[in-house]
Design a protein around this motif. Structure first.
Motif, PDB file in Angstrom:
ATOM      1  N   SER A  18       0.894  -1.176   0.117  1.00 18.35           N
ATOM      2  CA  SER A  18      -0.117  -0.508   0.639  1.00 18.35           C
ATOM      3  C   SER A  18       1.230   1.508   0.023  1.00 18.35           C
ATOM      4  O   SER A  18       0.570   2.361  -0.646  1.00 18.35           O
ATOM      5  CB  SER A  18      -1.082   0.031   1.269  1.00 18.35           C
ATOM      6  OG  SER A  18      -0.214  -0.014   2.284  1.00 18.35           O
ATOM      7  N   TRP A  21       1.174   3.079  -3.733  1.00 20.86           N
ATOM      8  CA  TRP A  21      -0.096   3.685  -3.794  1.00 20.86           C
ATOM      9  C   TRP A  21      -0.060   4.851  -3.123  1.00 20.86           C
ATOM     10  O   TRP A  21      -1.258   5.874  -3.654  1.00 20.86           O
ATOM     11  CB  TRP A  21      -1.111   2.744  -3.131  1.00 20.86           C
ATOM     12  CG  TRP A  21      -1.526   1.819  -5.002  1.00 20.86           C
ATOM     13  CD1 TRP A  21      -1.407   0.671  -4.266  1.00 20.86           C
ATOM     14  CD2 TRP A  21      -2.486   1.407  -5.546  1.00 20.86           C
ATOM     15  NE1 TRP A  21      -1.217  -0.091  -5.194  1.00 20.86           N
ATOM     16  CE2 TRP A  21      -1.907   0.545  -6.319  1.00 20.86           C
ATOM     17  CE3 TRP A  21      -3.284   2.737  -6.187  1.00 20.86           C
ATOM     18  CZ2 TRP A  21      -3.012  -0.053  -7.465  1.00 20.86           C
ATOM     19  CZ3 TRP A  21      -3.505   2.255  -7.683  1.00 20.86           C
ATOM     20  CH2 TRP A  21      -3.414   1.126  -8.264  1.00 20.86           C
ATOM     21  N   PHE A  50      -3.010   6.298  -5.600  1.00 20.55           N
ATOM     22  CA  PHE A  50      -4.394   6.050  -4.832  1.00 20.55           C
ATOM     23  C   PHE A  50      -4.863   6.979  -5.303  1.00 20.55           C
ATOM     24  O   PHE A  50      -5.778   6.744  -5.856  1.00 20.55           O
ATOM     25  CB  PHE A  50      -3.849   5.933  -3.471  1.00 20.55           C
ATOM     26  CG  PHE A  50      -5.710   5.359  -2.969  1.00 20.55           C
ATOM     27  CD1 PHE A  50      -5.933   4.816  -3.139  1.00 20.55           C
ATOM     28  CD2 PHE A  50      -6.073   6.606  -2.410  1.00 20.55           C
ATOM     29  CE1 PHE A  50      -7.669   3.963  -2.029  1.00 20.55           C
ATOM     30  CE2 PHE A  50      -7.729   6.434  -1.926  1.00 20.55           C
ATOM     31  CZ  PHE A  50      -7.723   5.658  -1.082  1.00 20.55           C
TER      32      PHE A  50
END
Length: 110
Positions: A18, A21, A50
Motif C-alpha cells: 500500500s 499507492w 491511490f
C-alpha cells in the motif's frame, strides 16, 4: 525487499504494498481526457497512485476536492535535483517510460 514491499510492474493493487499507492507520485489530468481534457502541461497535476485511481474520470469539482498550487521549486524541489542526477547517472532507467516521463517533466521545471 520484495517480501516486505511487494511491487508489481503494472500496479496491481492486490500485488503491491500500500505504500506504493499512497506515496509514489504520479501525473493525473486535472480535466480527464475522457471528458475533453487535453494531454499537456497545463492540464497536469501530481498526486498519489491511490488518488489518481479514485479520481478516475471525475473532475475535482465533482469529488469536492481541492487543487493546491504548486510550491516554489526554489524553496523545496521535492528531491527533484537528486532524481535528475540519479537518472542521468544510470541511462538504463530511461528504458522505463514512467521514469522517462518524470525525468522530462523534472528537467522542464527548471
Amino acid at each position: 525487499m520484495p517480501d516486505a514491499f511487494p511491487y508489481q510492474s503494472h500496479w496491481k493493487m492486490e500485488e503491491c504494498h500500500s505504500a506504493y499507492w499512497e506515496l509514489v507520485p504520479t501525473i493525473d489530468h486535472i480535466i480527464p481526457i475522457a471528458i475533453g481534457g487535453e494531454d499537456n502541461l497545463s492540464n497536469y497535476a501530481t498526486t498519489s497512485m491511490f488518488h489518481n485511481s479514485v479520481k478516475s474520470n471525475w473532475t475535482i469539482e465533482q469529488l469536492n476536492w481541492k487543487l493546491y498550487p504548486a510550491g516554489d521549486i526554489n524553496e523545496y524541489d521535492g528531491l527533484t535535483d537528486l532524481f535528475v542526477k540519479l537518472t542521468e547517472n544510470d541511462l538504463e532507467l530511461f528504458d522505463d517510460p514512467y521514469i522517462k516521463r518524470w525525468y522530462k517533466l523534472s528537467v522542464g521545471m527548471k
